[in-house]
Design a protein around this motif. Structure first.
Motif, PDB file in Angstrom:
ATOM      1  N   GLN A 160       0.841  -1.196   0.000  1.00 48.08           N
ATOM      2  CA  GLN A 160       0.000   0.000   0.000  1.00 48.08           C
ATOM      3  C   GLN A 160       0.881   1.254   0.000  1.00 48.08           C
ATOM      4  N   TYR A 186      -1.759   5.161   3.596  1.00 51.57           N
ATOM      5  CA  TYR A 186      -2.877   4.216   3.605  1.00 51.57           C
ATOM      6  C   TYR A 186      -2.565   3.147   4.640  1.00 51.57           C
ATOM      7  N   ASP A 187      -3.607   2.632   5.259  1.00 48.85           N
ATOM      8  CA  ASP A 187      -3.404   1.704   6.362  1.00 48.85           C
ATOM      9  C   ASP A 187      -2.683   0.435   5.893  1.00 48.85           C
ATOM     10  N   ALA A 188      -1.689   0.032   6.695  1.00 54.95           N
ATOM     11  CA  ALA A 188      -0.877  -1.129   6.323  1.00 54.95           C
ATOM     12  C   ALA A 188      -1.686  -2.424   6.291  1.00 54.95           C
ATOM     13  N   GLU A 193      -4.413  10.582   7.240  1.00 52.46           N
ATOM     14  CA  GLU A 193      -3.120  11.244   7.361  1.00 52.46           C
ATOM     15  C   GLU A 193      -2.284  11.014   6.122  1.00 52.46           C
ATOM     16  N   GLY A 207       3.149  -2.117  11.912  1.00 55.13           N
ATOM     17  CA  GLY A 207       2.147  -1.429  11.073  1.00 55.13           C
ATOM     18  C   GLY A 207       1.411  -0.344  11.832  1.00 55.13           C
ATOM     19  N   GLU A 245       0.243   3.237  12.500  1.00 55.91           N
ATOM     20  CA  GLU A 245       0.092   4.455  11.708  1.00 55.91           C
ATOM     21  C   GLU A 245      -0.316   5.642  12.558  1.00 55.91           C
TER      22      GLU A 245
END
Lengths: 557, 274
Positions: free
Chosen positions: A94, A98-100, A542, B112, B114
């Protein structure tokens, strides 16, 4: 004679073959058309890809996987009342911001459905999107730029038993990255009185009533709350949480009115600090429009209306409903630098938006002002509080007052001038742009477009932002050249100076080339992207700082 | 027909809704289960510009009060500048207030993460909010420990010498090799912190991740299958930076399955400064 006969014979062979091949081709096409049954196939593809490079000056970190891409392909078959389709998505991996969790599975079928509809009923099995009223208790939608997709996997039925009556029912589980989570079910009824009641059919005033309910299910679990004395308590959590909404729309001549009230029963969650208060929301819009003039007044009050599949979830994911931000969506960069994100725990907002034009060839004016503040709450105990709808507390969350004037001088020249004043509360939004709890900003934007030689246009844009708090001052210049319909070139630079957190001023240069052919657009960009947020309608993502080459390809068929 | 429809809709509405009476909303939790030797590791991803992180830190302090030294905490400050660019002017000593480092950033990328604050417990790849810490900690606290981990550390000049002894009290069958990693942490670092009340000077940060004394994912000490009563000894060393306060340093030792990265056992010791 023999040669003529031979030529005639060979020609006949060629003609026969050509006729045969044509017949075969027509037969295949007819077979294909027979398979499709006269239906149509449509769809689209979008590929966003970026190569990332380290840029310590702007805080763009080095990443192991420098090439990242988000892509999707939609395909849909429609034949009369029947349709079916799917969407494939790929995140390899990604893109940053964008969210992992999207990269947990590199690629897969994200959505799929089959649907049938006629005048009486419309049913869908598979994944679908739905919204009841303004979305205060249910909004399932997709926004590719936000990385947002909360489609529902299940069944949906819409029934129109009589003219003016529409009944909807849904049941399913909601998309959560590559899984489906929780259970949601609901119904909506909308009554168009003018279509239902014969004497009202010819009236100028049109009235629509609506009502909906939604319920979510999540198995109860042990959630421990450690109070300030260090005592450990276990909460008794509701497994089924219901919400209700009712709405009224009235249109009469140039006047419009819409009002909606929504209520949610106790829904303790990580987002609302495990309060047992019910939630409620009120949303009103009153407008008037006539030729050359339009005005819209809006007001909302939100109290504890975060409604999620998972009571432990925070952030933009896992939402069942949607609360609109009563703020203007700006198209220019500096006015969009500090966008507002809706606060589901409590906020009160107002907006006025007026547009008018002085004569057919005169300038157009646009005045917009919005205010969002905190909802006053009085704590009664650890798990409940008292609040009154539209009860404002002293906290200012967001203010935006802007005015712009646009004018087309002649067929070649067009210009826009805009002023904006903004107050942005960083503490509430959880952002950290430079110093200070609040950013006060004055912004001026000027834009001039010169069209020439029928298909060519040059656009020059200049923006300036002066702030108290935040990241200092910004100056931005953009030059665009369009050679319609195929070519587009753009050069821009955002210049940040007098930033108290930085010793030196900083340039964020950016260049774009785009090519359009029919329904296909390819854009190649290179440059620096400032760290910030991308918002749409109060929902934000974000955006980390980045530097590199970016490709976007979109096509529809 | 109309009556059936009304009744059906009413039933649907009322059965799809749980309203909890005021006197049934919470009850005191049972006493802590008997501790069976399992130390619980909580890695708190945090930052000086993270407005909500002090609330998570407060929650951790409350949990430390409940679980004592059985709960081992490491505060990681990733390099994401949005959360960790130092605020304000340098302090009068000119000390480096930048708590972020590249190794913490590697952990952030691996899990991961964020947004902050987030907690990871026993290195399970599950991102937790502060209100979820207790439920997760108590589950691990109640487990039977299958390994005992002892760690000691001494500091001479700028070099920390670390010794570990590990004893497996039961047979162990993991997914990957068994690794040991060592982290140097520091308490009582005063920084400028963004909080809901604004910028706070001299905010105390504890158990701050300073550096690894091993590679990020440690060193292998055994394979994936270990027999009961097996013992291992491991030594390590690291150099500490000049501005770290020597009397506030400690070592966190983490024994884990390198296949899943999940923790088998953890231990903490204060670094003795000679």
């Amino acid at each position: 004679m023999k040669k003529v006969s031979l030529v005639i014979f060979v020609s006949c062979i060629f003609v026969s073959c050509a006729l045969s091949f044509t017949a075969i081709a027509v037969a295949q096409e007819n077979k294909f058309a027979a398979i499709l049954g006269g239906g149509t196939i449509s769809g689209g593809v979008q590929i966003d890809a970026q190569v990332y490079q380290k840029d310590t000056a702007i805080g763009a970190q080095d990443v192991d996987e420098k090439f990242r891409t988000n892509s999707f392909a939609n395909i849909q078959y429609i034949n009369g009342g029947f349709s079916a389709g799917m969407r494939i998505e790929a995140y390899i991996p990604q893109m940053l911001g964008y969210d992992a969790r999207y990269s947990a599975k590199k690629a897969g079928i994200a959505n799929y459905f089959a649907r049938y509809g006629n005048d009486f009923v419309d049913v869908t099995a598979g994944t679908f999107y739905e919204q009841f009223g303004s979305g205060l208790i249910l909004r399932s939608y997709q926004d590719w730029n936000l990385g947002m997709d909360n489609s529902i996997l299940g069944a949906r039925a819409v029934v129109t038993p009589y003219s003016g009556i529409t009944l909807k029912g849904i049941v399913g589980t909601e998309r959560y990255f590559w899984e489906y989570k929780g259970m949601v079910r609901g119904g909506d009824m909308e009554l168009s009185l003018n279509d239902m009641i014969t004497p009202m059919q010819d009236m100028n005033t049109r009235i629509t009533l609506g009502g909906s309910f939604v319920s979510k299910y999540q198995k109860s679990e042990d959630v421990y709350r450690v109070d300030t004395s260090g005592n450990v308590n276990v909460l008794n959590l509701p497994a089924n949480v219901a919400s209700f909404a009712t709405r009224l729309n009235i249109e009469s001549g140039g006047f419009t009115f819409s009002g909606e009230y929504a209520r949610k029963v106790n829904d303790p969650s990580a987002e609302n600090s495990w309060t047992y208060n019910p939630g409620q929301a009120l949303l009103f819009n009153v407008g008037y429009s006539m030729k050359g003039f339009g005005i819209l007044l809006s007001a909302k009050s939100i109290d504890n209306m975060g409604y999620r599949l998972d009571r432990n979830e925070l952030g933009q994911f896992g939402m069942i409903n949607y609360m609109p931000a009563l703020t203007r969506q700006h198209v220019y960069t500096l006015p969009s630098l500090y966008p507002y994100a809706t606060q589901p725990n409590g906020e009160v907002g107002f907006q006025i938006d007026a547009q008018w034009k002085t004569g057919k060839k005169g300038p157009s004016f646009h005045l917009n002002a919005s205010y969002t503040g905190g909802l006053k709450k009085t704590i009664t105990d650890d798990l409940t509080y008292k609040a009154t709808p539209f009860g404002l507390d002293s906290n200012i969350y967001f203010v935006d007052i802007n005015f712009d004037v646009s004018h087309k001088f002649n067929k070649n020249w067009k210009a826009t001038l805009m002023y904006m004043y903004e107050i942005f509360n960083q503490e509430i939004s959880g952002t950290h742009y430079g110093e200070g709890k609040t950013i006060n900003a004055h912004i001026v934007v000027g834009e001039v477009t010169y069209s020439f030689l029928k298909k060519h246009a040059l656009r020059l844009e200049a923006q300036y932002m002066h702030t108290r708090g935040g990241e200092g001052e910004w100056l931005m210049g953009t030059l665009e050249y369009t050679f319609a319909p195929k070519w587009f070139f753009s050069l821009s630079d955002q210049f940040n100076f007098k930033n108290p957190s930085r010793e030196k001023p900083l340039h964020y240069y950016y260049a774009t080339v785009a090519f359009v052919h029919d329904a296909t657009r390819i854009a190649l960009s290179y440059g620096r992207v400032r760290q910030g947020v991308v918002c749409a309608g109060g929902v934000c993502r974000e955006l980390p700082a980045s530097n590199g080459l970016m490709l976007t390809l979109t096509t529809n068929f | 027909m109309r009556q059936i429809l009304i009744i059906s809709i009413s039933l649907l509405i009322f059965t799809a809704c749980d309203i909890i009476p005021e006197n049934e909303r919470e009850k005191p939790s049972e006493n802590l289960p008997t501790w069976k030797g399992q130390y619980v590791l909580l890695e708190d991803f945090t930052g000086v510009r993270c407005v909500n992180c002090p609330a998570a830190a407060e929650q951790i302090e409350v949990l430390k009060g409940v679980f004592g030294d059985k709960l081992i905490v490491v505060g990681l400050h990733p390099q994401t500048s949005a959360f960790n660019r130092p605020i304000g002017n340098p302090d009068s000593n000119g000390n480096n207030r930048d708590l972020s480092n590249a190794q913490a950033e590697e952990f952030r990328e691996f899990f991961g993460i964020e947004s902050l604050p987030k907690g990871i417990i026993m290195q399970k790849k599950e991102l937790l909010e502060k209100d979820q810490f207790y439920s997760e900690v108590i589950q691990h606290y109640a487990r039977n420990a299958i390994a005992l981990l002892d760690v000691s550390a001494n500091l001479t000049d700028s070099t920390v010498t670390i010794t570990n002894s590990i004893t497996f009290t039961d047979n162990y069958d993991g997914q990957g090799n068994t690794n040991l990693s060592l982290i140097i942490v520091e308490d009582s670092i005063l920084v400028t912190q963004l909080t809901p009340d604004g910028v706070v000077q001299n905010y105390r940060q504890d158990h701050v991740f300073r550096k690894m004394a091993t590679p990020i994912w440690g060193n292998q000490i055994a394979g994936s299958k270990i027999a009961k009563n097996s013992t291992f000894n491991y030594g390590g060393s690291a150099t500490i930076a000049g501005e770290w306060k020597r009397n506030y340093l400690g070592v966190v030792a983490i024994l884990f399955d390198n296949g899943t990265k999940e923790v088998i056992q953890a231990a903490y010791t204060h670094i003795i400064h000679k």
